[in-house]
Design a protein around this motif. Structure first.
Motif, mmCIF file in Angstrom:
data_model
loop_
_atom_site.group_PDB
_atom_site.id
_atom_site.type_symbol
_atom_site.label_atom_id
_atom_site.label_comp_id
_atom_site.label_asym_id
_atom_site.label_seq_id
_atom_site.Cartn_x
_atom_site.Cartn_y
_atom_site.Cartn_z
ATOM 1 N N THR A 44 14.633 8.700 3.008
ATOM 2 C CA THR A 44 14.018 7.735 3.920
ATOM 3 C C THR A 44 13.590 6.449 3.225
ATOM 4 O O THR A 44 13.039 5.540 3.859
ATOM 5 C CB THR A 44 12.797 8.365 4.620
ATOM 6 N N GLY A 45 13.817 6.365 1.918
ATOM 7 C CA GLY A 45 13.554 5.138 1.189
ATOM 8 C C GLY A 45 12.106 4.886 0.830
ATOM 9 O O GLY A 45 11.750 3.754 0.465
ATOM 10 N N VAL A 46 11.246 5.928 0.882
ATOM 11 C CA VAL A 46 9.830 5.715 0.599
ATOM 12 C C VAL A 46 9.365 6.422 -0.679
ATOM 13 O O VAL A 46 8.184 6.390 -1.016
ATOM 14 C CB VAL A 46 8.954 6.183 1.793
ATOM 15 N N TYR A 47 10.274 7.035 -1.387
ATOM 16 C CA TYR A 47 9.927 7.806 -2.582
ATOM 17 C C TYR A 47 9.206 6.963 -3.625
ATOM 18 O O TYR A 47 8.174 7.372 -4.166
ATOM 19 C CB TYR A 47 11.200 8.408 -3.162
ATOM 20 N N GLU A 48 9.715 5.787 -3.901
ATOM 21 C CA GLU A 48 9.148 4.947 -4.955
ATOM 22 C C GLU A 48 7.740 4.476 -4.623
ATOM 23 O O GLU A 48 6.932 4.205 -5.522
ATOM 24 C CB GLU A 48 10.046 3.714 -5.188
ATOM 25 N N ASP A 49 7.449 4.378 -3.333
ATOM 26 C CA ASP A 49 6.150 3.862 -2.894
ATOM 27 C C ASP A 49 5.243 4.961 -2.347
ATOM 28 O O ASP A 49 4.351 4.686 -1.546
ATOM 29 C CB ASP A 49 6.354 2.788 -1.824
ATOM 30 N N THR A 50 5.445 6.181 -2.795
ATOM 31 C CA THR A 50 4.612 7.303 -2.356
ATOM 32 C C THR A 50 3.871 7.906 -3.542
ATOM 33 O O THR A 50 4.494 8.319 -4.525
ATOM 34 C CB THR A 50 5.457 8.389 -1.671
ATOM 35 N N LEU A 51 2.564 7.939 -3.448
ATOM 36 C CA LEU A 51 1.731 8.628 -4.430
ATOM 37 C C LEU A 51 1.664 10.100 -4.053
ATOM 38 O O LEU A 51 1.199 10.450 -2.966
ATOM 39 C CB LEU A 51 0.322 8.036 -4.468
ATOM 40 N N ILE A 52 2.147 10.954 -4.938
ATOM 41 C CA ILE A 52 2.043 12.405 -4.746
ATOM 42 C C ILE A 52 0.940 12.915 -5.655
ATOM 43 O O ILE A 52 0.975 12.725 -6.875
ATOM 44 C CB ILE A 52 3.368 13.117 -5.081
ATOM 45 N N VAL A 53 -0.059 13.540 -5.057
ATOM 46 C CA VAL A 53 -1.145 14.186 -5.803
ATOM 47 C C VAL A 53 -1.024 15.678 -5.567
ATOM 48 O O VAL A 53 -1.048 16.138 -4.424
ATOM 49 C CB VAL A 53 -2.518 13.669 -5.343
ATOM 50 N N PHE A 54 -0.894 16.437 -6.635
ATOM 51 C CA PHE A 54 -0.621 17.879 -6.543
ATOM 52 C C PHE A 54 -1.696 18.630 -7.305
ATOM 53 O O PHE A 54 -1.974 18.319 -8.473
ATOM 54 C CB PHE A 54 0.757 18.168 -7.139
ATOM 55 N N LEU A 55 -2.294 19.649 -6.662
ATOM 56 C CA LEU A 55 -3.315 20.470 -7.321
ATOM 57 C C LEU A 55 -3.555 21.749 -6.535
ATOM 58 O O LEU A 55 -2.959 21.968 -5.471
ATOM 59 C CB LEU A 55 -4.630 19.706 -7.487
ATOM 60 N N SER A 56 -4.442 22.585 -7.046
ATOM 61 C CA SER A 56 -4.900 23.794 -6.360
ATOM 62 C C SER A 56 -6.333 23.588 -5.895
ATOM 63 O O SER A 56 -7.080 22.792 -6.466
ATOM 64 C CB SER A 56 -4.833 25.005 -7.294
ATOM 65 N N ARG A 62 0.851 -1.191 0.000
ATOM 66 C CA ARG A 62 0.000 0.000 0.000
ATOM 67 C C ARG A 62 0.887 1.242 0.000
ATOM 68 O O ARG A 62 1.831 1.343 0.782
ATOM 69 C CB ARG A 62 -0.918 0.003 1.224
ATOM 70 N N PRO A 63 0.579 2.212 -0.841
ATOM 71 C CA PRO A 63 1.474 3.365 -0.938
ATOM 72 C C PRO A 63 1.242 4.369 0.189
ATOM 73 O O PRO A 63 0.152 4.467 0.756
ATOM 74 C CB PRO A 63 1.078 3.988 -2.277
ATOM 75 N N ASN A 64 2.277 5.125 0.492
ATOM 76 C CA ASN A 64 2.063 6.364 1.215
ATOM 77 C C ASN A 64 1.330 7.307 0.270
ATOM 78 O O ASN A 64 1.474 7.223 -0.955
ATOM 79 C CB ASN A 64 3.396 6.989 1.629
ATOM 80 N N ILE A 65 0.558 8.214 0.819
ATOM 81 C CA ILE A 65 -0.182 9.181 0.003
ATOM 82 C C ILE A 65 0.171 10.582 0.485
ATOM 83 O O ILE A 65 -0.004 10.908 1.663
ATOM 84 C CB ILE A 65 -1.702 8.954 0.093
ATOM 85 N N LEU A 66 0.684 11.391 -0.414
ATOM 86 C CA LEU A 66 1.028 12.782 -0.122
ATOM 87 C C LEU A 66 0.153 13.670 -0.996
ATOM 88 O O LEU A 66 0.341 13.742 -2.213
ATOM 89 C CB LEU A 66 2.511 13.034 -0.408
ATOM 90 N N LEU A 67 -0.823 14.298 -0.381
ATOM 91 C CA LEU A 67 -1.735 15.205 -1.088
ATOM 92 C C LEU A 67 -1.239 16.628 -0.881
ATOM 93 O O LEU A 67 -1.245 17.137 0.239
ATOM 94 C CB LEU A 67 -3.160 15.047 -0.554
ATOM 95 N N VAL A 68 -0.785 17.258 -1.959
ATOM 96 C CA VAL A 68 -0.261 18.622 -1.899
ATOM 97 C C VAL A 68 -1.299 19.556 -2.511
ATOM 98 O O VAL A 68 -1.584 19.483 -3.709
ATOM 99 C CB VAL A 68 1.073 18.751 -2.650
ATOM 100 N N LEU A 69 -1.867 20.410 -1.677
ATOM 101 C CA LEU A 69 -2.924 21.320 -2.120
ATOM 102 C C LEU A 69 -2.450 22.754 -1.954
ATOM 103 O O LEU A 69 -2.166 23.196 -0.841
ATOM 104 C CB LEU A 69 -4.191 21.092 -1.294
#
Length: 516
Positions: free
Chosen positions: A303-315, A44-51
């Protein structure tokens, strides 16, 4: 066009007959919302929501119509390595309602969150609405929010009781940027309500945040980035995945930048740097976010989690162009409008191990889709009887196929003080859009060939079917539970003008008493 019109009419007539007034309220099965009918990634990925807040459509370097005075190399690199969305929408044209839609997965009109919350409001998004942060937490995700909240200041509405294990930031709608302008804790009395909330002390969980370093005139964008990096450092060492909602308040007003960023842009861009000082300040604010994203990505890699992190970026909505400096080229209008400039936003997804295509996804998607999509990724479970207006779009994105063929998206912004009370309203179906300023006159736009909405045409022969479908959506709305600050006069005008006054909005069809 005639054949298309006929097909649309038949489609919507069928939907109306089968589902009636609740056609847009789809209750999903456990299989649909958890994604158990699809192949799941092994981890399961980490989820990084950038708003971002009020970011202009042309104010990122990777965008096709990017302004030349914008410099965002770190964000651009992420976008180019991921899936870029050319027709991404939020569900409302300004901050608070849009965020309510994101967190609940529902149109905000259905639970009374159509207006921004005023400073020191006693209201908040109803606790009957389960936020997706709670769903992710229940799925054993660590959950963090850094930055702007704007969904309720009172204890029962705050992040730590709405699914977030950790919170650092501001409870209200924004903040000034330099700590020299912050009101210190020792001088702050929230009960007095005399301090502009944009200057109030920041919060860390249910307490005021540390003021260490404030005398050095820290910059809030950098402060938020620092906290996010610390969060990633802590949580990436744990066995369970994390969800981080990185909610920058930039580039929302007040437009305030670091002098170092202004100087850097001038040196990097030379003659391309904005010549207008106000615009230059704005572009430097966006550049500060880009610097922050570079540091966040570096920490994910370290930290070794870049490949398994979903980054969602929006306004959270379109760029503000009235008394502010955003640019929404080539879209029409901006924040506080349901023309494309107010609700279509830049967005990309980046996930190295997620099998996402490195391409542009040219189909409509909505921020309402985050709730079911994130839940599926987390292998979580939607609460019983929870209604969602979005859908899990991951499979369609991976296949680069339209996730909602002939499935409409709706937009409405109440204007109770304008011309006796209006509802600026639109419906987007595939590449087609119908729009009214609220007076009942409708314009049709072919977005595939007229993204700038410059060539509106009178409503075609499918007018009745489209308006009927849109009206059925509207008739499920409830009265707003708050109306922003009393100084705007929205509540008094709402009652005086018999809002929402749908018969005026839908005057070209017979309302038959369905909506009042």
């Amino acid at each position: 066009m005639k054949n298309l019109v006929g097909k649309v009419f038949i489609l919507f007539s069928s939907i109306f007959l089968i589902l009636g007034c609740d056609a847009t309220k789809v209750q999903l099965s456990d299989e649909q919302v958890t994604g158990n009918n699809q192949a799941q990634p092994a981890k399961r990925p980490n989820i990084l929501l950038v708003l971002l807040d009020d970011l202009g459509y042309a104010d990122l370097g990777y965008m096709p119509h990017s302004e030349p005075d914008i410099y965002t190399p770190s964000i651009d690199a992420l976008a180019q390595q991921g899936t870029r969305f050319s027709q991404a929408y939020v569900s409302h044209a300004y901050c608070g309602p849009s965020r309510a839609g994101i967190m609940t997965g529902r149109y905000q009109h259905e639970f009374g969150s159509q207006f921004n919350l005023a400073d020191y409001s006693v209201h908040g998004v109803p606790t009957s609405e389960t936020f997706f942060s709670t769903v992710l937490k229940s799925a054993d995700y660590s959950t963090g929010l850094v930055g702007k909240w704007h969904l309720g200041e009172e204890p029962e509405y705050r992040p730590n009781v709405r699914g977030f294990d950790y919170f650092y930031g501001m409870l209200g709608g924004g903040h000034v940027y330099h700590t020299k302008d912050f009101v210190r804790v020792k001088d702050y009395d929230p009960a007095a309500k005399s301090v502009w909330l944009y200057k109030a002390p920041l919060m860390e969980n249910d307490r005021y945040a540390s003021e260490a370093g404030y005398d050095n005139n820290l910059y809030i964008t950098d402060m938020l980035t620092d906290v996010a990096i610390g969060y990633i450092e802590r949580e990436s060492a744990k066995p369970n995945p994390f969800f981080l909602f990185m909610s920058y308040n930039a580039p929302h007003t007040p437009e305030e930048a670091k002098e170092e960023d202004i100087a850097a842009l001038k040196q990097i861009l030379g003659d391309k740097a904005a010549q207008d000082q106000k615009r230059l300040t704005y572009t430097a604010m966006v550049y500060a976010v880009d610097r922050g994203m570079k540091r966040i990505v570096e920490k994910l890699k370290q930290t070794g989690v870049y490949e398994d992190t979903l980054i969602v970026f929006l306004s959270d909505n379109g760029g503000r162009i009235n008394n502010a400096s955003a640019r929404n080229t080539p879209l029409k209008m901006g924040k506080t409008s349901v023309y494309e400039g107010g609700v279509r936003v830049p967005m990309f997804w980046h996930w190295p191990n997620g099998n996402l295509p490195k391409t542009t996804y040219d189909h409509p998607v909505s921020a309402l889709d985050f709730y079911p999509t994130f839940t599926a990724l987390a292998q979580g479970k939607i609460p019983q009887n929870k209604q969602l207006d979005g859908k899990n779009i991951l499979s369609a994105v991976r296949a680069n196929e339209n996730a909602r063929v002939n499935e409409a998206l709706y937009f409405m912004m109440h204007l109770p003080t304008t011309d006796g009370g209006l509802n600026q309203t639109a419906i987007v179906l595939n590449d087609n859009k119908w729009f009214t300023d609220g007076k009942g006159d409708w314009q049709f736009y072919d977005l595939a060939n007229d993204i700038s909405e410059q060539h509106g045409q009178p409503f075609g022969p499918d007018k009745q079917a489209m308006l009927s479908e849109l009206e059925q959506w509207a008739c499920g709305h409830i009265r707003p539970q708050w109306f922003d600050s009393s100084r705007y006069g929205f509540e008094a005008a709402w009652d005086k003008n018999n809002m929402p006054n749908f018969p005026k909005t839908f005057s070209q069809i017979s309302t038959q008493g369905k909506c009042k």
